[in-house]
Design a protein around this motif. Structure first.
Motif, PDB file in Angstrom:
ATOM      1  N   LEU A 158       1.002  -1.033  -0.112  1.00  0.00           N
ATOM      2  CA  LEU A 158       0.027   0.197  -0.009  1.00  0.00           C
ATOM      3  C   LEU A 158       0.817   1.294  -0.101  1.00  0.00           C
ATOM      4  CD1 LEU A 158      -2.918  -0.790   2.470  1.00  0.00           C
ATOM      5  CD2 LEU A 158      -3.176  -0.289  -0.051  1.00  0.00           C
ATOM      6  N   ASP A 168       3.684   0.189  -3.760  1.00  0.00           N
ATOM      7  CA  ASP A 168       3.771  -0.574  -4.954  1.00  0.00           C
ATOM      8  C   ASP A 168       2.316  -0.994  -5.526  1.00  0.00           C
ATOM      9  OD1 ASP A 168       4.031  -2.188  -6.999  1.00  0.00           O
ATOM     10  OD2 ASP A 168       6.205  -3.062  -6.176  1.00  0.00           O
ATOM     11  N   GLU A 169       1.491  -0.388  -6.308  1.00  0.00           N
ATOM     12  CA  GLU A 169       0.066  -0.655  -6.462  1.00  0.00           C
ATOM     13  C   GLU A 169      -0.095  -2.295  -7.281  1.00  0.00           C
ATOM     14  OE1 GLU A 169      -1.979   2.275  -8.535  1.00  0.00           O
ATOM     15  OE2 GLU A 169      -4.039   1.112  -8.333  1.00  0.00           O
ATOM     16  N   PHE A 184       0.513  -4.653  -4.792  1.00  0.00           N
ATOM     17  CA  PHE A 184      -0.881  -4.778  -3.845  1.00  0.00           C
ATOM     18  C   PHE A 184      -2.119  -5.485  -4.517  1.00  0.00           C
ATOM     19  CE2 PHE A 184      -4.995  -2.719  -3.130  1.00  0.00           C
ATOM     20  CZ  PHE A 184      -5.047  -3.222  -1.729  1.00  0.00           C
ATOM     21  N   ASN A 185      -1.954  -5.186  -5.833  1.00  0.00           N
ATOM     22  CA  ASN A 185      -3.223  -5.886  -6.535  1.00  0.00           C
ATOM     23  C   ASN A 185      -2.914  -7.626  -6.784  1.00  0.00           C
ATOM     24  OD1 ASN A 185      -4.834  -3.660  -7.040  1.00  0.00           O
ATOM     25  ND2 ASN A 185      -3.511  -2.962  -9.025  1.00  0.00           N
ATOM     26  N   LEU A 229     -10.174   5.123  -2.447  1.00  0.00           N
ATOM     27  CA  LEU A 229      -9.130   4.158  -1.989  1.00  0.00           C
ATOM     28  C   LEU A 229      -9.838   2.696  -2.181  1.00  0.00           C
ATOM     29  CD1 LEU A 229      -7.107   6.314   0.288  1.00  0.00           C
ATOM     30  CD2 LEU A 229      -6.164   5.359  -1.780  1.00  0.00           C
ATOM     31  N   THR A 287      -9.941  -4.298  -0.222  1.00  0.00           N
ATOM     32  CA  THR A 287      -9.429  -4.664   1.161  1.00  0.00           C
ATOM     33  C   THR A 287     -10.056  -5.510   2.034  1.00  0.00           C
ATOM     34  OG1 THR A 287      -7.701  -2.829   0.510  1.00  0.00           O
ATOM     35  CG2 THR A 287      -7.853  -4.103   2.699  1.00  0.00           C
ATOM     36  N   GLU A 305      -2.972   8.304  -2.162  1.00  0.00           N
ATOM     37  CA  GLU A 305      -3.305   7.178  -3.279  1.00  0.00           C
ATOM     38  C   GLU A 305      -2.271   6.104  -2.903  1.00  0.00           C
ATOM     39  OE1 GLU A 305      -1.569   7.925  -7.298  1.00  0.00           O
ATOM     40  OE2 GLU A 305      -2.073  10.183  -6.718  1.00  0.00           O
ATOM     41  N   ILE A 306      -2.599   4.794  -3.572  1.00  0.00           N
ATOM     42  CA  ILE A 306      -1.601   3.708  -3.334  1.00  0.00           C
ATOM     43  C   ILE A 306      -0.092   4.310  -3.439  1.00  0.00           C
ATOM     44  CG2 ILE A 306      -0.847   1.241  -3.663  1.00  0.00           C
ATOM     45  CD1 ILE A 306      -3.970   0.955  -4.005  1.00  0.00           C
ATOM     46  N   GLY A 307       0.750   3.999  -2.781  1.00  0.00           N
ATOM     47  CA  GLY A 307       2.204   4.490  -3.067  1.00  0.00           C
ATOM     48  C   GLY A 307       2.369   6.051  -2.567  1.00  0.00           C
TER      49      GLY A 307
END
Lengths: 361, 361
Positions: B186, B189-190, B193-194, B281, B286, B329-331
């Motif tokens: 989170l 690195d998106e 994360f995915n 987000l 999650t 945002e993510i990252g």
């Protein structure tokens, strides 16, 4: 006021030495802290803690007062300081002020080093002896099995040395402090050493004391700048401490002051150095000076085996062999391994020498 | 086997990740030590301690085994390790090996950091969760008033991560460990994360796990390289921990695993971030992933005032105001001050959201 800058690995820090500078503490500290915890012992707190508090009329200032003496430098009081710090709400931008002798400095310094993984602290030594421990970033508490065995290298943010606070010291405290000054002179500076041997501790003047402290601190700080983590030359500062620490442990901490034990240890180092290097060192003049200044030298009933065992719990011990600092000459220290057999002989001949000297009296 | 080098302020140290590398430990360690103390807990010791001992047939190897669980990360066991180290004769050239999860790593690391002012130690994590605590040099014990309040920054000599030792982990332990991996993803690195949101923890493969661990450790070590002492970006690693730590303290350490508490904390961070930045987000995805993987999310009976009080004993608290990591945002993490009033509202709306979700079920 004198200002000496010490370059430590993490940051440089200033040492201020001067009369009544405790009243100017707020001017000497540059950083603004979120709160301040003053750690002191019962005796020192009564004399000076209010002078410190008045420096910070607009800050949150708290106090933790510990009992006087080496017995306070242990786990229970360490944990108590942590509890106090948490309950007073100290955060990572807070400051601890260690106001007192070596016990307060080491204990409060170690608490600062490990509270929330380390916050700033300022050393305010109130003894001559503490000139040594307050400079160089060594902080520690005692383990019941040995002195200073739990601790860190954690340099202070500053050292503020008010020489006026030394005026109330007892004869015993002055003796104790001068032992470390003699040590510093022996490892680095013959002129300073000879000057010290001319001092009569009963009537040492304030300006003399300031000069001696400044000289000692400069020797100490120049050594720790080169070798903060004690992997090399810093070990030389251990001169006199191999026997000194063992004597303190053997007699029970507090029975003999640290400096008094070191004084005997210094004499022993000179004794062993003379035997090892067949050189002429100032054993006799040092002995005479110690005697004249009422250092306790009557350690005739030593149990050598017990002393050797205690020497080995020293942090400098490697592979179960004692590492002792000797002098080739004044200003030329060297670390030597000494095996148990030789050490026993040295201890026996040393106590014999002291015994004969006491009979001659 | 993978090797990642971490540049710490005092020295660089390698992280080795690979299957069965515990049998090659002696080849991975370059330095020769005078003696070795293995610290482990009762459960891990039974499984792996002999494998470690066989690496050192010619050395003096000792063991200190502590009880399993967070309760061991306290002063009594810390002092016990010091006593053991002294009695086994460890000196400054000795090594401590921390074989176990985060509790063992933090406790043994802090003992190493403060034994004789610091000796070498090697982290051998045996849980996924400990990938986080074993990298970065944070070592600590808990104070009865708060988690990790006593400790140091003290980098290990090496981290040796045998992924084979992760095969015996329980579902609960795997969940706990993946929460910190999700956190690392989170903040940095998106794509990672995915990838994690597609993992089903019940049948995660060993090669997947190795890939995830390596990715997480690289994020962690790149952050601590920039900011070892947590004065800046390292604070971002605290994502999910403001509520996480408070939950652990509120429920009693050990009642909920650290990672499970962090998982709820991450969800809370996403909730607050969405409100604060009016941005979208991955709260829902999650939440779904946590639910699917059986993370405990039923914290409906929270006492907000008590939680807020506990949040404030966190080391990141400054001037009695909670510092919480949020995501733009993510990252893109950011540290925000949150006052008590707002925090109470966020906690209420968060538990409400969880409550509604549980009714929909």
């Amino acid at each position: 006021m004198e200002r000496i800058l010490v370059k430590a690995s993490k940051h440089s820090y200033p040492i201020f030495i001067g009369e009544n500078i405790r009243f100017r503490l707020n001017k000497l500290i540059e950083k603004k802290y979120s709160s301040i915890l003053i750690v002191s012992d019962e005796k020192v707190a009564e004399l000076y803690v209010n002078d410190i508090v008045t420096n910070f009329p607009d800050e949150k200032v708290f106090q933790s007062i510990i009992p006087v003496g080496e017995q306070s430098k242990r786990l229970e009081y360490y944990y108590q300081l942590q509890t106090d710090a948490i309950q007073f709400g100290l955060d990572r931008e807070s400051l601890i002020i260690a106001l007192g002798g070596g016990v307060v400095g080491d204990l409060a310094g170690f608490a600062a080093a490990t509270y929330m993984r380390g916050i700033d602290y300022i050393q305010m030594p109130t003894t001559i002896l503490a000139h040594d421990s307050s400079v160089g970033g060594k902080v520690a508490i005692n383990h019941e099995l040995g002195k200073n065995l739990i601790g860190s290298f954690y340099p202070p943010a500053a050292v503020v040395y008010d020489t006026q606070s030394l005026e109330t010291l007892s004869e015993k405290d002055i003796r104790s402090g001068y032992a470390e000054l003699v040590k510093e002179a022996l490892i680095a500076d013959e002129v300073f050493f000879n000057k010290l041997l001319n001092v009569n501790l009963i009537n040492v003047k304030n300006n003399q004391l300031e000069e001696h402290l400044s000289a000692g601190i400069k020797i100490k700080s120049s050594v720790v700048e080169i070798d903060e983590q004690e992997s090399g030359v810093r070990k030389n500062l251990n001169l006199g401490h191999t026997l000194g620490h063992a004597l303190e442990a053997e007699l029970g901490y507090g029975e003999i002051t640290h400096g008094e034990a070191v004084a005997i240890g210094l004499l022993f180092s000179l004794h062993v150095s003379e035997s090892t290097f067949s050189s002429k060192l100032p054993y006799d003049s040092t002995f005479q000076w110690l005697k004249k200044n009422n250092y306790p030298l009557n350690i005739l009933q030593l149990n050598e085996d017990s002393i050797i065992k205690k020497m080995k719990t020293d942090k400098k011990t490697l592979n179960n062999t004692i590492q002792m600092v000797l002098l080739k000459e004044i200003g030329k220290p060297i670390v030597q391994e000494i095996n148990d057999y030789d050490m026993k002989i040295y201890l026996k001949s040393f106590t014999k020498k002291l015994e004969i000297a006491s009979l001659v009296e």
